[in-house]
Design an enzyme around this catalytic site. Structure first.
Site, PDB file in Angstrom:
ATOM      1  N   LYS A  31       0.868  -1.188   0.000  1.00 47.08           N
ATOM      2  CA  LYS A  31       0.000   0.000   0.000  1.00 47.08           C
ATOM      3  C   LYS A  31       0.898   1.230   0.000  1.00 47.08           C
ATOM      4  CE  LYS A  31      -3.279   2.565   2.989  1.00 47.08           C
ATOM      5  NZ  LYS A  31      -4.148   2.556   4.189  1.00 47.08           N
TER       6      LYS A  31
ATOM      7  N   ASP B 211      -2.748  10.130   3.244  1.00 49.19           N
ATOM      8  CA  ASP B 211      -4.131   9.711   3.477  1.00 49.19           C
ATOM      9  C   ASP B 211      -4.829  10.750   4.356  1.00 49.19           C
ATOM     10  OD1 ASP B 211      -6.511   8.455   3.884  1.00 49.19           O
ATOM     11  OD2 ASP B 211      -5.725   6.861   5.184  1.00 49.19           O
TER      12      ASP B 211
ATOM     13  N   LYS C  36     -10.273  12.817   7.919  1.00 50.28           N
ATOM     14  CA  LYS C  36      -9.757  12.470   9.245  1.00 50.28           C
ATOM     15  C   LYS C  36      -9.785  13.714  10.133  1.00 50.28           C
ATOM     16  CE  LYS C  36      -6.462   8.843   7.923  1.00 50.28           C
ATOM     17  NZ  LYS C  36      -7.041   7.726   8.665  1.00 50.28           N
TER      18      LYS C  36
ATOM     19  N   ASP D 296       1.460   6.456   5.456  1.00 45.84           N
ATOM     20  CA  ASP D 296       0.545   5.476   4.872  1.00 45.84           C
ATOM     21  C   ASP D 296       1.121   4.818   3.616  1.00 45.84           C
ATOM     22  OD1 ASP D 296      -1.798   4.221   5.519  1.00 45.84           O
ATOM     23  OD2 ASP D 296      -3.059   5.479   4.241  1.00 45.84           O
TER      24      ASP D 296
ATOM     25  N   ASP E  46     -12.209   6.836   3.908  1.00 48.37           N
ATOM     26  CA  ASP E  46     -10.956   6.658   4.649  1.00 48.37           C
ATOM     27  C   ASP E  46     -10.522   5.185   4.669  1.00 48.37           C
ATOM     28  OD1 ASP E  46      -8.763   7.392   6.070  1.00 48.37           O
ATOM     29  OD2 ASP E  46      -9.790   7.678   7.983  1.00 48.37           O
TER      30      ASP E  46
ATOM     31  N   ARG F  80      -7.612  -0.547   1.228  1.00 49.08           N
ATOM     32  CA  ARG F  80      -8.126  -1.839   0.751  1.00 49.08           C
ATOM     33  C   ARG F  80      -8.586  -1.751  -0.700  1.00 49.08           C
ATOM     34  NH1 ARG F  80     -12.388  -2.176   5.554  1.00 49.08           N
ATOM     35  NH2 ARG F  80     -10.690  -1.013   6.518  1.00 49.08           N
TER      36      ARG F  80
HETATM   37  N1  BES Z   1      -4.229   4.570   6.851  1.00 48.90           N
HETATM   38  C1  BES Z   1      -5.315   4.297   7.701  1.00 48.90           C
HETATM   39  C2  BES Z   1      -4.956   3.318   8.817  1.00 48.90           C
HETATM   40  C3  BES Z   1      -3.951   3.780   9.842  1.00 48.90           C
HETATM   41  C4  BES Z   1      -4.361   4.287  11.051  1.00 48.90           C
HETATM   42  C5  BES Z   1      -2.606   3.640   9.617  1.00 48.90           C
HETATM   43  C6  BES Z   1      -3.427   4.664  11.996  1.00 48.90           C
HETATM   44  C7  BES Z   1      -1.676   4.039  10.537  1.00 48.90           C
HETATM   45  C8  BES Z   1      -2.078   4.544  11.733  1.00 48.90           C
HETATM   46  C9  BES Z   1      -6.462   3.690   6.916  1.00 48.90           C
HETATM   47  O1  BES Z   1      -6.568   4.093   5.601  1.00 48.90           O
HETATM   48  C10 BES Z   1      -7.722   4.089   7.619  1.00 48.90           C
HETATM   49  O2  BES Z   1      -7.964   5.255   7.705  1.00 48.90           O
HETATM   50  N2  BES Z   1      -8.448   3.114   8.121  1.00 48.90           N
HETATM   51  C11 BES Z   1      -9.646   3.371   8.830  1.00 48.90           C
HETATM   52  C12 BES Z   1     -10.641   2.312   8.442  1.00 48.90           C
HETATM   53  C13 BES Z   1     -12.043   2.596   8.884  1.00 48.90           C
HETATM   54  C14 BES Z   1     -12.589   3.792   8.133  1.00 48.90           C
HETATM   55  C15 BES Z   1     -12.880   1.374   8.629  1.00 48.90           C
HETATM   56  C16 BES Z   1      -9.339   3.298  10.324  1.00 48.90           C
HETATM   57  O3  BES Z   1      -8.500   2.489  10.726  1.00 48.90           O
HETATM   58  O4  BES Z   1      -9.926   4.058  11.069  1.00 48.90           O
HETATM   59 ZN    ZN Z   2      -4.789   4.671   4.674  1.00 49.43          ZN
HETATM   60 ZN    ZN Z   3      -7.659   5.907   5.356  1.00 50.43          ZN
END
Ligand code: BES
Ligand code: ZN
Ligand code: ZN
Length: 481
Positions: free
Chosen positions: A245, A250, A257, A268, A327, A331
């Site tokens: 990835k 992000d 966010k 990210d 967010d 995936r």
């Molecule tokens: N890049 C983030 C995940 C992340 C969080 C990486 C903290 C490093 C540190 C990912 O794209 C994301 O935002 N995931 C969301 C998923 C949710 C919306 C289902 C998350 O983890 O909150």
């Molecule tokens: Zn991400």
């Molecule tokens: Zn994200």
């Protein structure tokens, strides 16, 4: 810092002495008066005696790495230019400690400090005054020499991944990531394909395209290939695909966010950077294995053209995805990259993907450990073992039938988020499973590195920021197959 391997006793300014199992054998009185007990991460420099004592509570590899890192950090505070250390075994752990513990990222300091930093391929201009470190071994045969060179090469690749990840999103966007990949390919004689948005459009990779749509930086799909030279004779030539990835930033997209959660989202891209790190090292290891490195380099931003919650996207394999949160973008990028890998590479033996995929994984297992998932329990354990053997921390997070139901969609084939807030690392892993072909189900492992990839306070031999997680684990795994 220059590392040298020697069998002779070299005349140096400082001798580094690891005090193992808290057994202080010399200068007991002075060390006692300085309150040195030989504990982990404890060190005492006795300049007039030319000795640096460092605690190393047990003799395992990880304690050695941490002790050596403590030593080099202590030395860096001085102006001594030469040091030596005795090494009976576990040479690679000594190298890890020196190379990974000496790492510093000061690209953005107006006055960089006095230690050497490897700055990847983008910026090699800071060359600092060097210290000479002599590692004294009993004898140097080809095996020891190889262990020494390989460990240095792997550490340099970890540090390269760290540099990439630490570089700011304005300085490191998909096209820069692609340029770095081209450079790595040139230096290591790898095949390199950079596929642009036209390719993604022509190949129905709508999920990956949508994530990058609102960014001024065009998405890139990077595909590096290492093919072992014909000289390496072997019966079975294995083929492994690594997918990363590469979200160079992000922001969360329209499901923006909150400010505090956006900070550090330059990290990210860590999965993609780990894949680039592995590809940088792999040619030097001379393994009889074909290795593919695929990175989805994309920036997730907001704007009039942004993809939206409520959109339905079609991935490369024809599956439709209901977007309920922009967010959960990693995936989507991985879905298309995994499809691309399986459609363009035949007879794959293993597919590993590395991603900072979920905050849930960090909550679940802590910030130092990666979550390992997939359909093949045995293979998951094998990856976890490789991680620990290499000095990384990892644990399995098993899939289950109940969580699988939570990513169903009423209007599309699947939803990009789960209906429950629990088990988010696993539901993200199970989402990816929808893009793995039946014949590859048992060959695929997903590694969520969201925790250890980037930590804001130093840990062990990792400084603040990027750790290069995934590079050593993947290389150890490749060596083990
Ligand atoms: N890049 C983030 C995940 C992340 C969080 C990486 C903290 C490093 C540190 C990912 O794209 C994301 O935002 N995931 C969301 C998923 C949710 C919306 C289902 C998350 O983890 O909150
Ligand atoms: Zn991400
Ligand atoms: Zn994200």
């Amino acid at each position: 810092m220059n590392l040298n391997l020697t069998t002779k006793k070299i005349d140096v300014e400082i001798e580094i002495i690891l005090v193992k199992n808290k057994k202080i054998k010399e200068n007991k009185e002075i060390l006692k008066s300085l309150n040195f007990k030989g504990e982990d991460e404890q060190s005492v420099l006795l300049p007039e005696l030319g000795k640096l004592y460092v605690g190393c509570e047990t003799d395992d590899k990880d304690n050695i790495r941490i002790a050596i890192a403590t030593a080099i950090k202590a030395l860096n505070k001085t102006n001594f230019k030469s040091a030596s250390i005795k090494c009976k075994d576990n040479l690679s752990a000594y190298i890890d400690g020196f190379e990974l513990g000496n790492y510093k990222f000061d690209k953005y300091k107006s006055k960089p400090k006095d230690t050497k930093v490897s700055l990847g391929t983008t910026n090699k201009e800071f060359k600092k005054e060097d210290k000479n470190i002599y590692i004294e071994v009993n004898n140097i045969d080809t095996k020891i020499q190889k262990e020494f060179e390989e460990a240095i090469c792997i550490c340099e690749s970890v540090n390269m991944a760290r540099d990439f990840v630490n570089t700011t999103p304005d300085d490191f966007y998909p096209n820069i990531m692609a340029k770095e990949a081209i450079q790595i390919a040139k230096e290591n004689e790898l095949e390199c394909k950079i596929l642009d948005e036209d390719y993604l459009k022509d190949n129905n990779m709508e999920a990956m395209l949508a994530v990058g749509r609102a960014s001024v930086h065009k998405s890139k799909l990077i595909h590096l290939t290492y093919k072992p030279s014909q000289k390496i004779k072997t019966k079975s030539k294995k083929k492994i695909v690594l997918v990363g990835k590469g979200l160079t930033y992000d922001s969360g997209g329209l499901s923006l966010k909150p400010s505090d959660f956006m900070v550090n989202m330059k990290s990210d891209k860590s999965g993609g950077c780990a894949v680039l790190g592995v590809m940088n090292a792999i040619a030097s290891l001379n393994l009889p294995i074909e290795v593919h490195g695929i990175v989805g380099a994309v920036e997730n931003m907001i704007g009039g053209d942004a993809y939206k919650p409520d959109d339905v996207l079609t991935a490369k394999n024809g599956k439709t995805i209901e977007i309920r949160n922009t967010d959960a973008e990693g995936r989507l990028v991985l879905a298309d990259c995994l499809c691309y890998a399986q459609d363009t590479i035949d007879d794959i033996d293993y597919i590993l993907d590395f991603a900072t995929l979920t905050g849930a994984c960090v909550v679940g297992v802590g910030q130092y450990t990666s979550g390992v998932m997939g359909n093949n329990t045995q293979l998951n354990y094998q990856v976890v073992q490789s991680a620990w053997d290499s000095g990384e921390l990892a644990t399995t997070l098993p899939f289950n039938r109940y969580l699988k139901k939570t990513i169903k969609s009423e209007i599309a084939d699947i939803c990009n988020i789960s209906s429950t807030r629990y088990g988010g690392a696993i539901t993200a892993g199970m989402f990816l499973d929808n893009f793995i072909k039946d014949e590859n189900k048992q060959k695929w492992v997903h590694i969520d590195i969201a925790g250890p990839a980037f930590v804001e306070s130093a840990w062990g031999y990792n400084p603040h920021g990027a750790s290069g997680t995934g590079v050593r684990m993947a290389i150890e795994f490749i060596k083990s197959i």
